[in-house]
Design an enzyme around this catalytic site. Structure first.
Site, PDB file in Angstrom:
ATOM      1  N   LYS A 107       0.900  -1.470   0.091  1.00  0.00           N
ATOM      2  CA  LYS A 107      -0.403   0.071  -0.082  1.00  0.00           C
ATOM      3  C   LYS A 107       1.288   1.109  -0.291  1.00  0.00           C
ATOM      4  CE  LYS A 107      -4.617  -2.087   2.206  1.00  0.00           C
ATOM      5  NZ  LYS A 107      -3.544  -3.134   2.685  1.00  0.00           N
TER       6      LYS A 107
HETATM    7  C1  LIG Z   1      -4.421  -4.968   1.748  1.00  0.00           C
HETATM    8  C2  LIG Z   1      -3.529  -5.729   1.519  1.00  0.00           C
HETATM    9  C3  LIG Z   1      -4.738  -6.209   0.866  1.00  0.00           C
HETATM   10  C4  LIG Z   1      -5.345  -6.977   0.225  1.00  0.00           C
HETATM   11  O1  LIG Z   1      -5.411  -6.089  -0.896  1.00  0.00           O
HETATM   12  P1  LIG Z   1      -6.842  -5.211  -1.655  1.00  0.00           P
HETATM   13  O2  LIG Z   1      -5.957  -4.427  -2.848  1.00  0.00           O
HETATM   14  O3  LIG Z   1      -7.833  -4.655  -0.669  1.00  0.00           O
HETATM   15  O4  LIG Z   1      -7.358  -6.445  -2.244  1.00  0.00           O
HETATM   16  C5  LIG Z   1      -3.348  -7.889   1.047  1.00  0.00           C
HETATM   17  N1  LIG Z   1      -2.307  -8.007   1.989  1.00  0.00           N
HETATM   18  C6  LIG Z   1      -2.156  -7.153   2.620  1.00  0.00           C
HETATM   19  C7  LIG Z   1      -0.672  -7.262   3.132  1.00  0.00           C
HETATM   20  C8  LIG Z   1      -2.638  -5.769   2.562  1.00  0.00           C
HETATM   21  O5  LIG Z   1      -2.337  -4.465   2.924  1.00  0.00           O
END
Ligand SMILES: *Cc1c(COP(=O)(O)O)cnc(C)c1O
Length: 436
Positions: free
Chosen positions: A107
């Site tokens: 993210k």
């Molecule tokens: C947010 C997150 C996900 C999921 O991603 P999305 O884009 O919401 O489907 C998977 N793994 C980790 C470590 C995350 O922080």
């Protein structure tokens, strides 16, 4: 480029409006009106290009009409000031390590891009005096990535809402200890409650008249679209390593479905990926949809892959929109899987023992789907979305070792936790926002 709402009941908007508003006026999600195709020549050279250069070409193709190229280039280069290496794990399976950024999770990419783009638009619109308030609901990693992405960005305040007691201590430390323009709000409820509070705030007229609000969840186009950059870079690395790129399968650990949707759009732009796997933990609403053609949101349940504990994935609306609501078309490009905590743990332990590669619980869900579903003539890439040390107690218990915490992560644990406690009702949240 204009952006339309997936609900189709509101006029198209500019990139700037889509980024500042986050959610469309009819509560739909913004989508680019066109998905431009990248030229063939780009793919011929891509194996020789850096992550930053590839990302800039992709970004310019999407956002080039809306942001002058020198500024866009700065934003892309500053966002991606860390590597996203593709590592061989076993046989025809590769890990795209998305955890080398400041908060050690994928993210960081979207959050850092959005922070810089929002800062740029705010300055254009309001000069140096304007203030944008970013509301973000997190089930763990979003909050840390957004808070760190925006920390110290002038003209922007961030409010992080998280479910009390439902995120790991390390995750919590990453957004409750920062201070400055970051406020952490500890909600007595679930992640879905946090998300509902944020959505209600955006729909509240009085609140919106009082202050400029925007979202930094994966629904925001400035967070969601840049996630496609690294799918291109993964392809480039396979090419550079001389691997077979004729049948690429990408498995994505999915919660709110922003990450996988960015990859799907990358494919539409010409990236030669054969098919995708949407990997789910027990919150498998999408998997059930693939099987039945019926979408039935449910309250989320807690799992060891907690950033994927989502009972009603926001970006499902975008997936439907991309495939014109055809269940058949969706099933032709995306398959699914669902694993219990026991299966996730078993995969982590077995993979570590057999290959020496340490998966985090989220990446493990995706890796297992490749183990079970990859054909011999296919090349599998799974997105390793977070560093295993972010889930240290879970990981330690599963592999029976005391894993090392990277220095970057340990530094967060030194700070003092500061939060505002809140119930899950909207009235108190609104009152709080009106008073800040
Ligand atoms: C947010 C997150 C996900 C999921 O991603 P999305 O884009 O919401 O489907 C998977 N793994 C980790 C470590 C995350 O922080």
């Amino acid at each position: 480029m204009k952006y339309y709402s997936t609900n189709g009941n509101t006029p198209d908007v500019s990139l700037q409006t889509a980024v500042v508003k986050g959610l469309a006026a009819d509560r739909g999600l913004f989508m680019p009106e066109r998905i431009p195709l990248l030229p063939k020549a780009f793919f011929n050279n891509i194996g020789e290009m850096s992550l930053q250069d590839i990302s800039y070409v992709v970004a310019n193709t999407l956002f080039g009409d809306d942001i002058e190229s020198a500024t866009l280039k700065d934003i892309v280069y500053e966002t991606l000031n860390f590597d996203i290496p593709l590592k061989h794990v076993a046989d025809n399976k590769y890990s795209l390590e998305l955890f080398h950024g400041p908060t050690l999770a994928f993210k960081d990419v979207g959050a850092r891009f959005m922070a810089r783009l929002l800062g740029y638009f705010n300055k254009q619109q309001n000069g140096n005096g304007g203030m944008v308030n970013v509301l973000v609901a997190t089930s763990g990693d979003t909050g840390s990535a957004v808070a760190n992405g925006f920390l110290g960005v002038p003209g922007v305040r961030v409010f992080v809402l998280y479910p009390k007691g439902k995120v790991s201590l390390i995750q919590e430390a990453q957004f409750t200890t920062l201070g400055k323009n970051i406020t952490a709000i500890e909600v007595d409820g679930t992640f879905d409650d946090c998300q509902a509070l944020v959505k209600s705030a955006f729909m509240d007229e009085e609140l919106n008249a009082h202050m400029m609000l925007t979202s930094a969840n994966s629904i925001n186009v400035a967070r969601f679209l840049p996630q496609m950059f690294y799918y291109f870079y993964a392809y480039a690395q396979l090419l550079k390593q001389g691997k077979d790129v004729s049948n690429i399968v990408v498995s994505v650990p999915s919660g709110n479905f922003g990450n996988i949707t960015a990859g799907l759009i990358g494919k539409r732009m010409g990236l030669p990926i054969k098919r995708f796997i949407a990997a789910n933990n027990r919150n498998d609403i999408f998997f059930q949809y693939l099987n039945t053609g019926v979408y039935t949101p449910k309250p989320s349940v807690a799992t060891i892959a907690n950033a994927m504990d989502v009972g009603d994935p926001s970006n499902f609306a975008r997936v439907l929109d991309l495939y014109k609501h055809s269940h058949e078309a969706i099933c032709a490009e995306i398959s699914g899987c669902t694993y219990t905590d026991e299966q996730i743990g078993e995969t982590m332990a077995k993979t570590y023992k057999e290959t020496g590669y340490l998966l985090d619980p989220h990446g493990a869900v995706a890796y297992r789907s490749l183990e079970e579903g990859l054909a011999e003539n296919e090349t599998g890439i799974f997105l390793e979305t977070a560093h295993p040390a972010k889930f240290k107690s879970t990981v330690d218990a599963i592999i029976g070792e005391d894993i090392e915490i990277p220095a970057k992560l340990a530094a967060f644990m030194q700070g003092d936790k500061q939060t505002v406690e809140m119930g899950s009702g909207f009235a108190s949240f609104k009152k709080f926002l009106m008073s800040v």
